[in-house]
Design a protein around this motif. Structure first.
Motif, PDB file in Angstrom:
ATOM      1  N   TYR B 195      36.621  36.620  39.576  1.00 58.48           N
ATOM      2  CA  TYR B 195      37.606  35.753  38.922  1.00 58.48           C
ATOM      3  C   TYR B 195      37.017  34.396  38.528  1.00 58.48           C
ATOM      4  CZ  TYR B 195      41.885  38.478  38.991  1.00 58.48           C
ATOM      5  OH  TYR B 195      42.837  39.418  38.715  1.00 58.48           O
ATOM      6  N   ALA B 196      35.821  34.128  39.001  1.00 61.53           N
ATOM      7  CA  ALA B 196      35.134  32.897  38.571  1.00 61.53           C
ATOM      8  C   ALA B 196      34.898  32.915  37.062  1.00 61.53           C
ATOM      9  CB  ALA B 196      33.805  32.748  39.304  1.00 61.53           C
ATOM     10  N   THR B 201      35.408  30.552  31.250  1.00 59.63           N
ATOM     11  CA  THR B 201      36.031  30.423  29.921  1.00 59.63           C
ATOM     12  C   THR B 201      36.610  29.024  29.713  1.00 59.63           C
ATOM     13  OG1 THR B 201      38.194  31.167  30.685  1.00 59.63           O
ATOM     14  CG2 THR B 201      36.709  32.863  29.859  1.00 59.63           C
ATOM     15  N   LEU B 202      36.971  28.385  30.833  1.00 59.56           N
ATOM     16  CA  LEU B 202      37.620  27.066  30.723  1.00 59.56           C
ATOM     17  C   LEU B 202      36.635  25.905  30.679  1.00 59.56           C
ATOM     18  CD1 LEU B 202      40.544  27.546  33.280  1.00 59.56           C
ATOM     19  CD2 LEU B 202      40.654  27.700  30.804  1.00 59.56           C
ATOM     20  N   LEU B 282      32.014  34.468  26.585  1.00 63.23           N
ATOM     21  CA  LEU B 282      33.235  34.917  25.908  1.00 63.23           C
ATOM     22  C   LEU B 282      33.954  33.736  25.262  1.00 63.23           C
ATOM     23  CD1 LEU B 282      34.721  37.671  28.221  1.00 63.23           C
ATOM     24  CD2 LEU B 282      34.252  37.883  25.785  1.00 63.23           C
ATOM     25  N   SER B 283      33.901  32.573  25.922  1.00 62.54           N
ATOM     26  CA  SER B 283      34.574  31.397  25.348  1.00 62.54           C
ATOM     27  C   SER B 283      33.900  30.974  24.041  1.00 62.54           C
ATOM     28  CB  SER B 283      34.598  30.243  26.348  1.00 62.54           C
ATOM     29  OG  SER B 283      33.322  29.684  26.500  1.00 62.54           O
ATOM     30  N   TYR B 284      32.595  31.182  23.944  1.00 60.71           N
ATOM     31  CA  TYR B 284      31.899  30.873  22.679  1.00 60.71           C
ATOM     32  C   TYR B 284      32.235  31.900  21.612  1.00 60.71           C
ATOM     33  CZ  TYR B 284      29.040  27.056  24.321  1.00 60.71           C
ATOM     34  OH  TYR B 284      28.626  25.842  24.777  1.00 60.71           O
ATOM     35  N   TRP B 285      32.347  33.145  22.079  1.00 63.19           N
ATOM     36  CA  TRP B 285      32.546  34.254  21.147  1.00 63.19           C
ATOM     37  C   TRP B 285      33.999  34.338  20.674  1.00 63.19           C
ATOM     38  CZ3 TRP B 285      33.151  40.010  22.660  1.00 63.19           C
ATOM     39  CH2 TRP B 285      33.078  40.805  21.518  1.00 63.19           C
ATOM     40  N   ALA B 290      39.552  33.873  24.792  1.00 67.78           N
ATOM     41  CA  ALA B 290      38.605  34.342  25.817  1.00 67.78           C
ATOM     42  C   ALA B 290      39.268  34.482  27.181  1.00 67.78           C
ATOM     43  CB  ALA B 290      37.424  33.378  25.900  1.00 67.78           C
ATOM     44  N   ARG B 291      40.161  33.542  27.483  1.00 69.79           N
ATOM     45  CA  ARG B 291      40.793  33.557  28.799  1.00 69.79           C
ATOM     46  C   ARG B 291      41.625  34.830  29.003  1.00 69.79           C
ATOM     47  NH1 ARG B 291      44.779  28.907  31.114  1.00 69.79           N
ATOM     48  NH2 ARG B 291      44.836  29.637  33.231  1.00 69.79           N
ATOM     49  N   SER B 292      42.361  35.216  27.960  1.00 76.72           N
ATOM     50  CA  SER B 292      43.171  36.435  28.054  1.00 76.72           C
ATOM     51  C   SER B 292      42.266  37.648  28.216  1.00 76.72           C
ATOM     52  CB  SER B 292      44.018  36.602  26.787  1.00 76.72           C
ATOM     53  OG  SER B 292      44.701  35.428  26.522  1.00 76.72           O
TER      54      SER B 292
END
Lengths: 311, 375
Positions: B195-196, B201-202, B282-285, B290-292
């Motif tokens: 979960y880290a 993503t944040l 994922l946050s970049y992509w 990304a969070r979802s």
């Protein structure tokens, strides 16, 4: 001596030219007003000066050094007060200022001293241990400024520092700007509030479509507009439909309603005052006062850009 | 120094975030307690070994070694383990892959070669434990046979006298199985480590939302330092939270974490590294979505990776294959082997996969960051 010099600066986002071959210089000790409607290119220009965006073409010199090749030097000498408050809500006021000052290389006793000094400067010395989540909008704006000045920059960029705050906090901030300037800081100031710019800026540039269309002191700018006049009509009641009717009168450039005053910018050579008054009477608007004035900065801006500053 | 300042800020702000604390600390602990208590009957403290099947190929020419092997086979059969000689033309390794046997041993004059099933991990480990003890003596005897047959005879005689010991010793290892609280302590800890990825993503999303990224970029700190400081800070705080969950399970719930805490911690640290890097890339992509995506990914990974119920042997099925793709499965398999079989080598595949994927994700994130004007 020029603190900032911008030469032939261009910024493109794909095919959109946000800043178009712009050149300007800001001298040491100036409070330089940067005026432009939304999308005019002022934020893009400021972002390039603050190294937040890369330039497409042209160069920016800070204290004579090109920021492209002296990035660290430039960044160390610039303080930025972003329009949107940029602080951590879960860090105390002291921790916020201290963290950002730490990024500028301040350490130990000096960091502590400058942090306290910055908080004192914005009147938050007694709130050092408080979290910004407990602050009013004005206090957050002041903390936003403190975070930008603790490292004692030569140039401070203030982007709309008084948005959405009470008159008391606004006055406090404007006084702070003056005080910073007296202490030797050069300031670039953007605002939607024309009266603020008129009040504190020593020189002003008007930006439109990525270009500087006029530049000078407020007197010099007003002198550009010789064929315009302002007509202010005090009214008892407001009715937006009446404003639309006034816009149809020959010579009227713009009409806006502020605090029961209809502010009309009109061409100077056309005598249309009678028509304006008659139209208001016809629209059953009760007139309390009529005043004809020399054009102010807002009229200048409107005449030059064809847009209201708040557009 | 700038990296440290940013990392410390990251740790401080996360520690003060009540929602993160509730989610990363209380959630796994409460879940551990509920599942561990509710499903305690589903766990057995002993493992039946009657269905353990060992396939073997005997190419022993020496008569004494043949007898030695036969005595061992008889001893383990008495304990309910079926040892099956391989038929001609059958490939022992394929039989293992096909999940027909828990282990395959090739016994010859040179020694014993052992092949365990990666599907029937628990059974394979039990058999491996037995064979390892036996093979030590066998290989010693085989080596002695080549130089001094009389010495070999002595070794075999001694060993034959205590042939049952191999079985007895390993049956002790076989008995060491996780109870429900032990299992969920491990499963919840590995789950919360995964979960880290949400924190990943944040990392920059929060700075952008607060506009503080503007100040950071405008400061004379390089993008690389900002990136490193934030990633290190986020990884460290998540490791601390995972350790806290682990410590609570160990000292409050008395969960068994085995005798090799060091290597257990390394597996968990690499899992956090994997999770943070995955979230970051994922946050970049995918930006705001990304969070979802990460929430869905971690939920599915947790479910198929054995966070909510023990998976046992994954087998050859499609679900087994899918399950093996879950980072949680790698971690849980590795930790099970380390804690209950003392198999430290089992850590390496999990560590390798975690570090490898984390490095790849970080590389992609760094390339993406360099391409962007800000972050």
């Amino acid at each position: 001596m020029n603190v900032l010099e911008i030469r032939n600066l261009t910024k493109k986002f794909d095919d959109f030219v946000a800043v178009d071959n712009m050149s300007l210089s800001v001298s040491e000790g100036e409070i330089f007003g940067f005026l432009g409607a939304n999308g005019a290119g002022k934020s893009t220009t400021i972002s390039m000066v603050a190294s937040l965006l890369r330039t497409t073409k042209g160069e920016i010199l800070l204290l004579g050094k090109n920021i492209a090749s002296h990035g660290k030097f430039a960044k160390s000498n610039i303080g930025i007060v972003p329009q949107d408050i940029a602080i951590y809500e879960n860090m105390t006021a002291y921790e916020n200022v201290s963290f950002f000052a730490g990024l500028y290389g301040l350490r130990g006793a000096l960091l502590k001293e400058r942090t306290i000094e910055a908080l004192e400067f914005v009147g938050l010395s007694d709130k050092g241990k408080a979290y910004p989540s407990t602050f009013s909008g004005g206090m957050k704006r002041r903390l936003n400024i403190a975070c930008a000045i603790a490292h004692r920059p030569k140039l401070i960029i203030m982007d709309e520092p008084t948005v959405g705050i009470d008159p008391q906090s606004r006055n406090y901030i404007l006084n702070s700007v003056r005080k910073l300037n007296e202490m030797g800081c050069t300031i670039i100031y953007t605002s939607h509030y024309m009266e603020e710019v008129e009040e504190i800026c020593t020189r002003i540039a008007i930006v439109d479509h990525g270009k500087i269309i006029a530049e000078g002191t407020k007197e010099q700018l007003k002198a550009i507009i010789t064929d315009a006049k302002d007509i202010w009509i005090g009214v008892k009641s407001e009715r937006p439909s009446a404003i639309d009717n006034l816009k149809q009168i020959p010579g009227v450039i713009s009409v806006r309603l502020e605090d029961n005053v209809v502010k009309i910018a009109s061409k100077g050579e056309i005598n249309n005052l009678n028509q304006i008054v008659q139209q208001l009477i016809k629209d059953q608007i009760e007139i309390r006062s009529v005043e004809e004035q020399a054009p102010n900065l807002e009229t200048v801006f409107l005449t030059l850009t064809g847009r209201n500053l708040r557009d | 120094m700038n990296i440290l300042i940013i990392a410390l800020k990251e740790i401080k702000t996360t520690l003060r975030d009540k929602r993160t604390f509730t989610f990363m600390l209380l959630f796994p602990i409460i879940l551990m307690l509920i599942l561990g208590t509710a499903l305690s009957n589903a766990f057995s403290s002993t493992t039946p070994v009657g269905d353990l099947k060992l396939l073997y190929k005997s190419d022993i020419a020496d008569k004494q070694l043949t007898q030695f092997w036969q005595s061992f086979s008889q001893a383990i059969e008495k304990e309910g383990i079926v040892s099956v000689p391989i038929e001609k033309g059958v490939d022992g390794k394929q039989e293992i892959s096909a999940n027909h046997y828990a282990a395959y041993a090739e016994v010859g004059d040179q020694g014993i070669a052992y092949y365990g099933s990666s599907k029937k991990t628990i059974e394979s480990n039990i058999l491996q434990g037995m064979l390892t003890a036996f093979a030590d003596k066998y290989n010693l005897a085989a080596a002695a046979m080549a130089t001094d047959p009389s010495l070999a005879e002595g070794i075999i005689r001694d060993a034959n006298d205590s042939a049952a010991k191999y079985v007895k010793e390993t049956s002790l290892i076989a008995d060491k199985q996780p109870g429900s609280i032990d299992y969920y302590a491990m499963a919840m800890t590995t789950m919360i480590a995964l979960y880290a990825s949400i924190s990943g993503t944040l990392l920059f999303w929060v700075e952008k939302k607060r506009n503080t990224i503007v100040r950071m970029i405008a400061s004379p700190v390089s993008k690389g330092e900002i990136f490193a400081g934030k990633v290190i800070g986020c990884t460290v705080i998540n490791i601390l939270l995972v350790f806290a969950v682990m410590l609570v399970s160990k000292f409050v719930f008395q969960a068994d974490w085995g005798n090799h805490l060091g290597i257990v911690l390394v597996v968990l640290v690499t899992e956090v590294m994997l999770a943070v890097s995955l979230g970051l890339v994922l946050s970049y992509w995918k930006g705001d979505s990304a969070r979802s995506i990460v929430m869905i990914f971690t939920q599915i990974s947790s479910f198929i990776g054995g966070a909510y119920f023990p998976l046992g042997n994954s087998g050859e099925s499609f679900m087994g294959f899918i399950s093996d793709l879950s980072p949680l499965r790698w971690a849980n398999q590795a930790l099970t082997k380390i804690i209950y079989n003392g198999d430290l080598g089992a850590a390496w595949p999990a560590i390798g996969l975690n570090v490898g994927i984390a490095a790849a994700c970080l590389f992609i994130a760094v390339v993406s960051m360099r391409k962007k004007e800000a972050f």
